[in-house]
Design a protein around this motif. Structure first.
Motif, PDB file in Angstrom:
ATOM      1  N   THR A 237       1.073  -1.307  -0.249  1.00  0.00           N
ATOM      2  CA  THR A 237      -0.229  -0.145   0.019  1.00  0.00           C
ATOM      3  C   THR A 237       1.290   0.944   0.162  1.00  0.00           C
ATOM      4  O   THR A 237       1.576   1.054   0.798  1.00  0.00           O
ATOM      5  CB  THR A 237      -0.787  -0.062   1.011  1.00  0.00           C
ATOM      6  N   GLY A 238       0.671   2.701  -0.560  1.00  0.00           N
ATOM      7  CA  GLY A 238       1.256   3.568  -0.992  1.00  0.00           C
ATOM      8  C   GLY A 238       0.523   4.737  -1.630  1.00  0.00           C
ATOM      9  O   GLY A 238      -1.206   4.759  -1.794  1.00  0.00           O
ATOM     10  N   THR A 239       0.838   5.901  -0.804  1.00  0.00           N
ATOM     11  CA  THR A 239       0.513   6.825  -1.522  1.00  0.00           C
ATOM     12  C   THR A 239       1.448   7.523  -2.286  1.00  0.00           C
ATOM     13  O   THR A 239       2.239   7.742  -2.181  1.00  0.00           O
ATOM     14  CB  THR A 239      -0.409   7.872  -0.328  1.00  0.00           C
ATOM     15  N   VAL A 240       0.297   8.380  -3.696  1.00  0.00           N
ATOM     16  CA  VAL A 240       1.400   9.306  -4.322  1.00  0.00           C
ATOM     17  C   VAL A 240       0.264  10.629  -4.542  1.00  0.00           C
ATOM     18  O   VAL A 240      -0.873  10.814  -4.639  1.00  0.00           O
ATOM     19  CB  VAL A 240       1.267   8.222  -5.832  1.00  0.00           C
ATOM     20  N   THR A 241       1.872  11.634  -4.241  1.00  0.00           N
ATOM     21  CA  THR A 241       0.658  13.233  -4.011  1.00  0.00           C
ATOM     22  C   THR A 241       2.005  13.760  -5.280  1.00  0.00           C
ATOM     23  O   THR A 241       2.955  13.698  -5.640  1.00  0.00           O
ATOM     24  CB  THR A 241       0.890  13.652  -2.922  1.00  0.00           C
ATOM     25  N   GLY A 257       7.989   1.008   3.288  1.00  0.00           N
ATOM     26  CA  GLY A 257       9.311   0.407   3.348  1.00  0.00           C
ATOM     27  C   GLY A 257      10.127   1.054   3.445  1.00  0.00           C
ATOM     28  O   GLY A 257      10.179   2.426   3.947  1.00  0.00           O
ATOM     29  N   ARG A 258      10.990   0.102   3.524  1.00  0.00           N
ATOM     30  CA  ARG A 258      12.374   0.572   4.268  1.00  0.00           C
ATOM     31  C   ARG A 258      13.568   0.530   2.769  1.00  0.00           C
ATOM     32  O   ARG A 258      13.690  -0.620   2.721  1.00  0.00           O
ATOM     33  CB  ARG A 258      12.736   0.158   4.704  1.00  0.00           C
ATOM     34  N   ILE A 259      14.129   1.262   2.037  1.00  0.00           N
ATOM     35  CA  ILE A 259      15.656   0.791   1.495  1.00  0.00           C
ATOM     36  C   ILE A 259      16.676   0.888   2.279  1.00  0.00           C
ATOM     37  O   ILE A 259      17.737   1.734   2.653  1.00  0.00           O
ATOM     38  CB  ILE A 259      15.488   2.165   0.294  1.00  0.00           C
ATOM     39  N   ALA A 260      16.968  -0.176   2.790  1.00  0.00           N
ATOM     40  CA  ALA A 260      18.266  -0.550   3.530  1.00  0.00           C
ATOM     41  C   ALA A 260      19.740  -0.480   2.878  1.00  0.00           C
ATOM     42  O   ALA A 260      20.811  -0.249   3.270  1.00  0.00           O
ATOM     43  CB  ALA A 260      17.955  -2.284   3.570  1.00  0.00           C
ATOM     44  N   ASP A 261      20.101  -0.696   1.130  1.00  0.00           N
ATOM     45  CA  ASP A 261      20.940  -0.293   0.306  1.00  0.00           C
ATOM     46  C   ASP A 261      21.191   1.355   0.332  1.00  0.00           C
ATOM     47  O   ASP A 261      20.566   2.302  -0.448  1.00  0.00           O
ATOM     48  CB  ASP A 261      21.288  -1.118  -0.536  1.00  0.00           C
ATOM     49  N   PRO A 262      22.207   1.712   0.857  1.00  0.00           N
ATOM     50  CA  PRO A 262      22.695   3.619   0.516  1.00  0.00           C
ATOM     51  C   PRO A 262      22.738   3.967  -0.779  1.00  0.00           C
ATOM     52  O   PRO A 262      22.864   4.622  -1.085  1.00  0.00           O
ATOM     53  CB  PRO A 262      23.661   3.435   1.392  1.00  0.00           C
ATOM     54  N   LEU A 263      23.548   2.761  -1.180  1.00  0.00           N
ATOM     55  CA  LEU A 263      23.719   2.466  -3.187  1.00  0.00           C
ATOM     56  C   LEU A 263      22.557   1.992  -3.515  1.00  0.00           C
ATOM     57  O   LEU A 263      22.971   2.437  -5.244  1.00  0.00           O
ATOM     58  CB  LEU A 263      24.483   1.989  -3.226  1.00  0.00           C
ATOM     59  N   ALA A 264      21.436   1.814  -3.942  1.00  0.00           N
ATOM     60  CA  ALA A 264      20.440   1.218  -4.167  1.00  0.00           C
ATOM     61  C   ALA A 264      20.354   2.429  -5.378  1.00  0.00           C
ATOM     62  O   ALA A 264      20.459   3.685  -4.843  1.00  0.00           O
ATOM     63  CB  ALA A 264      19.016   1.590  -3.685  1.00  0.00           C
ATOM     64  N   GLY A 265      19.955   2.409  -6.387  1.00  0.00           N
ATOM     65  CA  GLY A 265      19.844   3.378  -7.853  1.00  0.00           C
ATOM     66  C   GLY A 265      20.909   4.362  -8.119  1.00  0.00           C
ATOM     67  O   GLY A 265      20.673   4.709  -9.157  1.00  0.00           O
ATOM     68  N   ILE A 291      15.309  11.205  -1.724  1.00  0.00           N
ATOM     69  CA  ILE A 291      14.405   9.872  -0.994  1.00  0.00           C
ATOM     70  C   ILE A 291      15.211  10.703   0.837  1.00  0.00           C
ATOM     71  O   ILE A 291      15.959  10.951   1.795  1.00  0.00           O
ATOM     72  CB  ILE A 291      15.429   8.729  -1.094  1.00  0.00           C
ATOM     73  N   HIS A 292      13.460  10.455   1.602  1.00  0.00           N
ATOM     74  CA  HIS A 292      13.671  10.425   3.098  1.00  0.00           C
ATOM     75  C   HIS A 292      13.398   9.198   3.168  1.00  0.00           C
ATOM     76  O   HIS A 292      12.064   8.355   3.466  1.00  0.00           O
ATOM     77  CB  HIS A 292      13.300  11.341   3.918  1.00  0.00           C
ATOM     78  N   ARG A 293      13.868   8.721   3.973  1.00  0.00           N
ATOM     79  CA  ARG A 293      13.858   7.637   5.309  1.00  0.00           C
ATOM     80  C   ARG A 293      13.533   8.078   6.273  1.00  0.00           C
ATOM     81  O   ARG A 293      13.955   8.916   7.306  1.00  0.00           O
ATOM     82  CB  ARG A 293      15.182   6.094   5.548  1.00  0.00           C
ATOM     83  N   HIS A 294      12.525   7.096   7.501  1.00  0.00           N
ATOM     84  CA  HIS A 294      11.864   7.751   8.458  1.00  0.00           C
ATOM     85  C   HIS A 294      11.049   6.507   9.216  1.00  0.00           C
ATOM     86  O   HIS A 294      11.081   5.604   8.980  1.00  0.00           O
ATOM     87  CB  HIS A 294      10.604   8.793   8.569  1.00  0.00           C
ATOM     88  N   PRO A 295      10.346   6.971  11.149  1.00  0.00           N
ATOM     89  CA  PRO A 295      10.506   5.725  11.311  1.00  0.00           C
ATOM     90  C   PRO A 295       8.872   4.985  10.277  1.00  0.00           C
ATOM     91  O   PRO A 295       8.780   4.398  10.618  1.00  0.00           O
ATOM     92  CB  PRO A 295      10.179   6.655  12.741  1.00  0.00           C
ATOM     93  N   GLY A 297       8.697   4.903   7.366  1.00  0.00           N
ATOM     94  CA  GLY A 297       8.617   3.961   6.518  1.00  0.00           C
ATOM     95  C   GLY A 297       9.794   4.781   5.275  1.00  0.00           C
ATOM     96  O   GLY A 297      10.539   6.006   5.860  1.00  0.00           O
ATOM     97  N   THR A 298       9.256   5.083   4.032  1.00  0.00           N
ATOM     98  CA  THR A 298       9.631   5.960   2.760  1.00  0.00           C
ATOM     99  C   THR A 298       9.497   6.787   2.187  1.00  0.00           C
ATOM    100  O   THR A 298       8.002   6.865   1.996  1.00  0.00           O
ATOM    101  CB  THR A 298      10.728   4.872   2.028  1.00  0.00           C
ATOM    102  N   SER A 299       9.604   8.204   1.842  1.00  0.00           N
ATOM    103  CA  SER A 299       9.479   9.147   1.266  1.00  0.00           C
ATOM    104  C   SER A 299      10.109   9.496  -0.696  1.00  0.00           C
ATOM    105  O   SER A 299      11.210   9.728   0.097  1.00  0.00           O
ATOM    106  CB  SER A 299       9.175  10.527   1.329  1.00  0.00           C
ATOM    107  N   ILE A 300      10.433   9.018  -1.433  1.00  0.00           N
ATOM    108  CA  ILE A 300      10.302   9.422  -2.274  1.00  0.00           C
ATOM    109  C   ILE A 300       9.503  11.176  -3.489  1.00  0.00           C
ATOM    110  O   ILE A 300       8.811  10.409  -3.349  1.00  0.00           O
ATOM    111  CB  ILE A 300      11.021   8.131  -3.310  1.00  0.00           C
TER     112      ILE A 300
END
Length: 311
Positions: A237-241, A257-265, A291-295, A297-300
């Protein structure tokens, strides 16, 4: 020189800029090793003029185009040149931070500079990054010392005492995104089956904002890839704004979700890989990716210019 060298060049005027860059490139030319210059706008002409008849031996790219999105620089500019000259030491001048970069762009630029050290640690490469100390903020110059193991100016070359672990430094620039406007259109989706309806929503919003042609297609591909990642790697589940600001269409996708790999992308997966390209595609098409990781999940957040020449 062998191994990887990442040097921050501090300059105060055009003469210092051209002299420092040309001296770096002449080392490559003397060794008959491949060299590339990726700098914004007319800065490349300053270097060409200083190199004179040797300029044709260097590849030139406009960083304001090739590196408009800082997240595109490592995979599509630096690594592409390295792989084009596999087995040889490469010399690159890359200027990703210049006067005129916006406040929203800067954290992505600084992250890029930090992550170069992790991506190229085992490579045969020398990368020189010029910093205009007369025009950049003192904070940006201080960050250059944090992201470059070696610094240089007209007085000499020295190891930077402020340089720290590149992954930790990059993480320090993972700062909260500005709030989305209250008037922004939002679409909540769940699972991969929702992607066609999501693309229809995005098309309506983008066309109403004035994004069309090739840029509309690229936006749909980029956001679809990110939403696919939501469907495959999170609870689905996600939201696009979507909204417009400062002449750009902005799309933000939020999920748990969480992007664990700091080199992703930043590093392309092997050719045989069937996954792992979604964020890479977003970086390739968008003018900016934050990209912002927060408690939670993730916002891109991805930006696409609305200017007619890019439509």
């Amino acid at each position: 020189m062998t191994g990887f060298d990442h040097i921050g060049l501090l300059y105060r005027d055009e003469d210092e800029y051209a002299a420092g860059c040309a001296a770096f490139l002449r080392q490559a030319l003397a060794a008959e090793e491949p060299a590339m210059v990726a700098v914004p706008g007319g800065n490349g002409e300053l270097i060409r003029a200083r190199l004179g008849s040797d300029a044709h031996r260097v590849v030139f790219r406009d960083m304001s185009v090739a590196g408009r999105n800082p997240g595109r620089i490592i995979p599509s500019v630096l690594l592409a040149f390295l792989r084009e000259h596999a087995g040889r030491r490469v010399w690159i001048i890359g200027e990703p931070i210049w006067d005129g970069r916006s406040e929203i762009e800067y954290p992505a630029c600084a992250q890029h500079e930090a992550l170069i050290n992790a991506v190229f640690a085992a490579e045969e490469a020398a990368i020189l990054c010029p910093y205009d100390v007369a025009r950049l903020t003192p904070e940006a110059v201080a960050d250059a010392h944090r992201t470059h193991p070696v610094m240089q100016d007209t007085t000499g070359v020295w190891d930077s005492p402020a340089y720290t672990d590149p992954i930790e430094t990059a993480a320090a620039f993972d700062v909260p995104l500005p709030a989305t406007p209250p008037s922004a259109a939002a679409y909540r989706f769940e699972g991969l089956r929702a992607l066609p309806a999501l693309r229809a929503f995005l098309s309506r919003e983008a066309l109403a904002a004035g994004l069309g042609g090739r840029r509309l297609t690229e936006m749909l591909i980029a956001v679809n890839e990110l939403a696919t990642n939501t469907g495959e790697y999170t609870e689905g589940t996600g939201t696009v704004t979507v909204w417009t600001e400062h002449g750009t269409l902005v799309c933000q996708i939020d999920d748990g979700g969480r992007i664990a790999d700091p080199l992703a992308g930043r590093v392309p997966p092997p050719d045989h890989a069937t996954h792992g390209r979604g964020l890479l595609v977003a970086h390739e098409f968008a003018d900016l990716v934050r990209i912002h990781r927060h408690p939670r999940g993730t916002s891109i957040r991805v930006h696409f210019a609305l200017s007619p020449e890019q439509a």
